[in-house]
Design a protein around this motif. Structure first.
Motif, PDB file in Angstrom:
ATOM      1  N   GLY A 172      41.130  29.455 -33.995  1.00 31.30           N
ATOM      2  CA  GLY A 172      42.344  28.786 -34.482  1.00 31.30           C
ATOM      3  C   GLY A 172      43.169  28.240 -33.320  1.00 31.30           C
ATOM      4  N   LEU A 173      43.315  29.038 -32.268  1.00 28.24           N
ATOM      5  CA  LEU A 173      44.093  28.595 -31.107  1.00 28.24           C
ATOM      6  C   LEU A 173      43.437  27.368 -30.474  1.00 28.24           C
ATOM      7  N   ALA A 174      42.097  27.405 -30.381  1.00 25.30           N
ATOM      8  CA  ALA A 174      41.367  26.304 -29.742  1.00 25.30           C
ATOM      9  C   ALA A 174      41.433  25.028 -30.584  1.00 25.30           C
ATOM     10  N   ARG A 175      41.538  25.205 -31.905  1.00 23.42           N
ATOM     11  CA  ARG A 175      41.632  24.035 -32.788  1.00 23.42           C
ATOM     12  C   ARG A 175      42.959  23.314 -32.578  1.00 23.42           C
ATOM     13  N   GLU A 176      44.012  24.120 -32.418  1.00 29.26           N
ATOM     14  CA  GLU A 176      45.358  23.547 -32.414  1.00 29.26           C
ATOM     15  C   GLU A 176      45.810  23.025 -31.061  1.00 29.26           C
ATOM     16  N   LYS A 177      45.302  23.641 -29.982  1.00 27.45           N
ATOM     17  CA  LYS A 177      45.880  23.337 -28.666  1.00 27.45           C
ATOM     18  C   LYS A 177      44.804  23.033 -27.624  1.00 27.45           C
TER      19      LYS A 177
END
Ligand code: DC
Length: 218
Positions: free
Chosen positions: A116-121
């Motif tokens: 999720g973190l890698a998707r957003e940022k």
């Protein structure tokens, strides 16, 4: 999808030091996934669960909620709403994390948080299985390593600076044991992804390593 840089490698290779510096230079967010496994370890320690007791560890995953936030660019880790960042880096927590991170339920629990973190940022994410499992399509993959001797010497100097007396051979033995566990576990073992750049920092300065990695990134 953010721009994703995956950094994997054994304990003591300097992943977090290097990843933080690359993050600063390139304006990425640094994601320390080891800290997430450590937060889970605090949860298991708090419940008095032995790491060998796989069923209880798996059961306890259900009431653990690990979240991440950033304060002045520094990662803060929350366990069930409590900021546990200051408690992550003890030997007890590190050992518990090393043992319980082998258990599939623990890895599954953290997978979506990491993706999720890698998707957003735009992130530089370090760990053991980022390039192989978590972000197989990362824009850049780095496998950062150094000889056991170099890693033990760095750890020895770090502890000496903190005024902690320690035995070099014991540190080297600990590093070998951790390598053995991380590389030979059945679930998501530490290995270099086929398309990862190998960076051996044994004879490189921090600046040289940062510059080499920045050179691979956009
Ligand atoms: O990098 P670290 O020492 O903070 O990691 C703590 C433990 O968590 C380490 O023994 C290996 C494990 N770990 C893992 O299995 N997968 C990751 N992506 C990160 C850490």
């Amino acid at each position: 999808m953010g721009y994703n840089v995956a950094v994997d490698g054994p304990a003591g290779a300097g992943k977090s030091t290097i990843a933080k510096l690359v993050a600063k230079e390139k304006n990425y967010i640094y994601v320390d996934t080891g800290a997430m496994y450590r937060a889970m370890a605090i949860h298991f320690l708090g419940k008095g669960i032995a790491p060998e007791n796989v069923a209880d560890v798996a059961g306890a995953c259900q009431d653990a909620d690990v979240t991440i936030d950033y304060e002045d660019g520094i990662q803060q880790v929350y366990l069930n709403g409590e900021n546990v960042t200051d408690r992550l880096r003890t030997e007890e927590v590190g050992n518990m994390a090393s043992k319980t991170s082998q258990i599939p339920a623990v890895r599954e629990k953290l997978l979506e948080l990491q993706r999720g973190l890698a998707r957003e940022k735009d992130v530089i994410m370090d760990g053991r299985d980022i390039g192989t499992c978590i972000l197989p399509d990362a824009d850049v993959k780095i496998y950062l390593t150094a000889s056991v001797e170099t890693r033990a010497r760095r750890r020895f100097e770090e502890l000496k600076e903190k005024g902690i007396l320690c035995d070099f051979d014991e540190i080297a033995r600990d590093i070998k044991e951790r390598d053995e566990r991380d590389m030979n576990r059945a679930t998501a073992p530490l290995r270099k992804a086929d398309d990862a750049h190998l960076v051996d920092s044994s004879h490189m300065t921090i600046e040289e390593v940062v510059s080499a990695i920045c050179g691979y990134c956009k």
